[in-house]
Design a protein around this motif. Structure first.
Motif, PDB file in Angstrom:
ATOM      1  N   LYS A  96      67.594  47.053 -70.183  1.00 44.11           N
ATOM      2  CA  LYS A  96      68.960  46.681 -69.831  1.00 44.11           C
ATOM      3  C   LYS A  96      69.911  46.898 -70.997  1.00 44.11           C
ATOM      4  N   MET A  97      69.438  46.616 -72.215  1.00 47.22           N
ATOM      5  CA  MET A  97      70.265  46.875 -73.392  1.00 47.22           C
ATOM      6  C   MET A  97      70.503  48.376 -73.549  1.00 47.22           C
ATOM      7  N   ALA A  98      69.469  49.168 -73.310  1.00 46.61           N
ATOM      8  CA  ALA A  98      69.605  50.619 -73.398  1.00 46.61           C
ATOM      9  C   ALA A  98      70.640  51.111 -72.391  1.00 46.61           C
ATOM     10  N   LEU A  99      70.585  50.568 -71.184  1.00 45.87           N
ATOM     11  CA  LEU A  99      71.539  50.953 -70.146  1.00 45.87           C
ATOM     12  C   LEU A  99      72.960  50.549 -70.541  1.00 45.87           C
ATOM     13  N   GLU A 100      73.111  49.375 -71.090  1.00 42.93           N
ATOM     14  CA  GLU A 100      74.433  48.885 -71.495  1.00 42.93           C
ATOM     15  C   GLU A 100      75.077  49.814 -72.515  1.00 42.93           C
TER      16      GLU A 100
END
Length: 399
Positions: free
Chosen positions: A358-362
């Motif tokens: 999710k951090m990567a996507l953000e």
């Protein structure tokens, strides 16, 4: 898949873990400036080169005026730019509309003066684009512009020294040697002119402009094979995901490394190697980049990816350690989060992997949709998993 323009403007922030910050954008405004520059031609120079030098000085004059406005505009947008950023930005977005030349005989001292007058403008929308770039991208562009300005200053010093020698020429042989030295200096000068021209074209939103930029960088290299900045500029363009001319990128960065073995050049050659599945060479380049610049986040993120996708359980911890280092230097490095997520997923730590994904996507990682879906699937949340798996088929463009 990102479209070409978004990749050209944003790939560096994405590829090296940056993220985009979008200010509140006011209505775009075009500001026009007039700049003047003069150059006295010696008997050892050509009119065309003299005109080009006068034009460069005129452009600088216009850039200085535009820089004052850009400084005030950025403050109005609550985003103060440092001096080097303003110079780099102004140099990049200044659009020359018209150039006029006047020839002025220097009867009192001899020689001919060329006076250039340029009409140029800047578009505040381009300023907003700059403000929207990631910190890493802006820093890289500033560093490259500083290097180019240093080359230009050194070349101007060389010309001044050559002019000082003219009065001392006493023999035909000495005159011939001085003409050769002037010709070589002119080639270096024109190489830098073509380099700057290519850099500006690269900011235009059009395929023809990218093609013309490559032609300019190629001419810059032909004029001065030691112009490492031209190799870097062309190699960077070739290595983009939207271009995928990786073999040419590798050649250009190899030449750039020969002339200027910087951490960044090793890093970009490493990304081209990795894109062509030469993982060993890529790993060696990333390790060399770190050796040169130990706090350089991006190669740690790429090493984490290499370890995480090696298929060997013994490399899981190496992937996690490299990702940790990358994030410690740049908390927005999406490649590091994604790679750590892959590593954690491979050892069944699905909740932690989901957090990293999710951090990567953000921070701009389109591949994270698939990993998020896989994590949800392993956690038994099938509805959520299917939503992300569907998004992974055609990831929305970022920015």
């Amino acid at each position: 898949m990102f479209n070409k323009k978004k990749l050209i403007n944003g790939i560096l922030a994405a590829a090296i873990g940056g993220s985009l910050f979008f200010p509140s954008v006011t209505s775009a405004e075009i500001k026009t400036y007039t700049g003047e520059g003069e150059y006295v031609m010696s008997d050892f120079e050509t009119p065309e080169i003299a005109k080009q030098r006068a034009k460069i000085y005129a452009e600088r004059n216009a850039q200085e005026q535009a820089g004052v406005y850009i400084n005030s505009y950025s403050k109005m947008e609550n985003f103060n730019l440092i001096a080097d950023e303003i110079v780099t930005l102004t140099n990049g977005i200044l659009k020359i509309l018209d150039v006029n030349y006047k020839i002025i005989p220097m009867n009192d001292v001899g020689g001919i003066m060329y006076r250039a007058t340029v009409q140029a403008n800047i578009d505040t929308a381009k300023v907003d684009e700059w403000i929207s770039k990631g910190v890493s991208e802006r820093s890289s562009l500033v560093e490259k512009n500083n290097a180019l300005q240093k080359q230009i200053a050194e070349q101007e010093k060389q010309i001044a020294e050559l002019k000082a020698q003219i009065a001392q020429v006493k023999t035909p042989k000495a005159e011939e040697k001085l003409r050769e030295d002037f010709a070589e200096a002119d080639r270096i000068f024109m190489s830098n002119v073509k380099l700057e021209e290519g850099n500006r074209l690269n900011l235009i939103i059009a395929d023809w402009a990218y093609e013309e930029a490559v032609k300019c960088w190629t001419e810059a290299i032909a004029l001065n094979p030691n112009n490492y900045l031209a190799y870097e500029a062309r190699g960077y363009y070739f290595h983009l995901v939207s271009v995928q001319r990786y073999e040419e990128a590798i050649k250009d960065f190899t030449n750039a490394i020969r002339l200027h073995p910087s951490a960044e050049n090793y890093f970009y050659r490493g990304t081209a190697y990795l894109a062509t599945d030469r993982r060993k060479q890529a790993q060696q380049d990333f390790e060399m980049a770190i050796k040169i610049s130990p706090n350089y986040s991006e190669p740690y993120g790429e090493l984490a990816y290499i370890y995480a996708t090696s298929g060997e359980r013994k490399n899981v911890q190496k992937a996690i350690d490299c990702a940790d280092r990358a994030i410690s230097f740049d908390e927005r490095n999406w490649r590091a989060y994604y790679s750590r997520g892959l590593a954690l997923y491979s050892v069944d730590h699905f909740e932690q992997a989901l957090e990293d994904a999710k951090m990567a996507l953000e921070y701009g990682c389109g591949d994270a949709y698939q990993l998020i879906g896989d994590c949800y699937g392993k956690l038994g949340l099938i509805d959520e998993a299917e939503k992300y798996w569907e998004l992974a088929k055609d990831p929305p463009a970022f920015g």
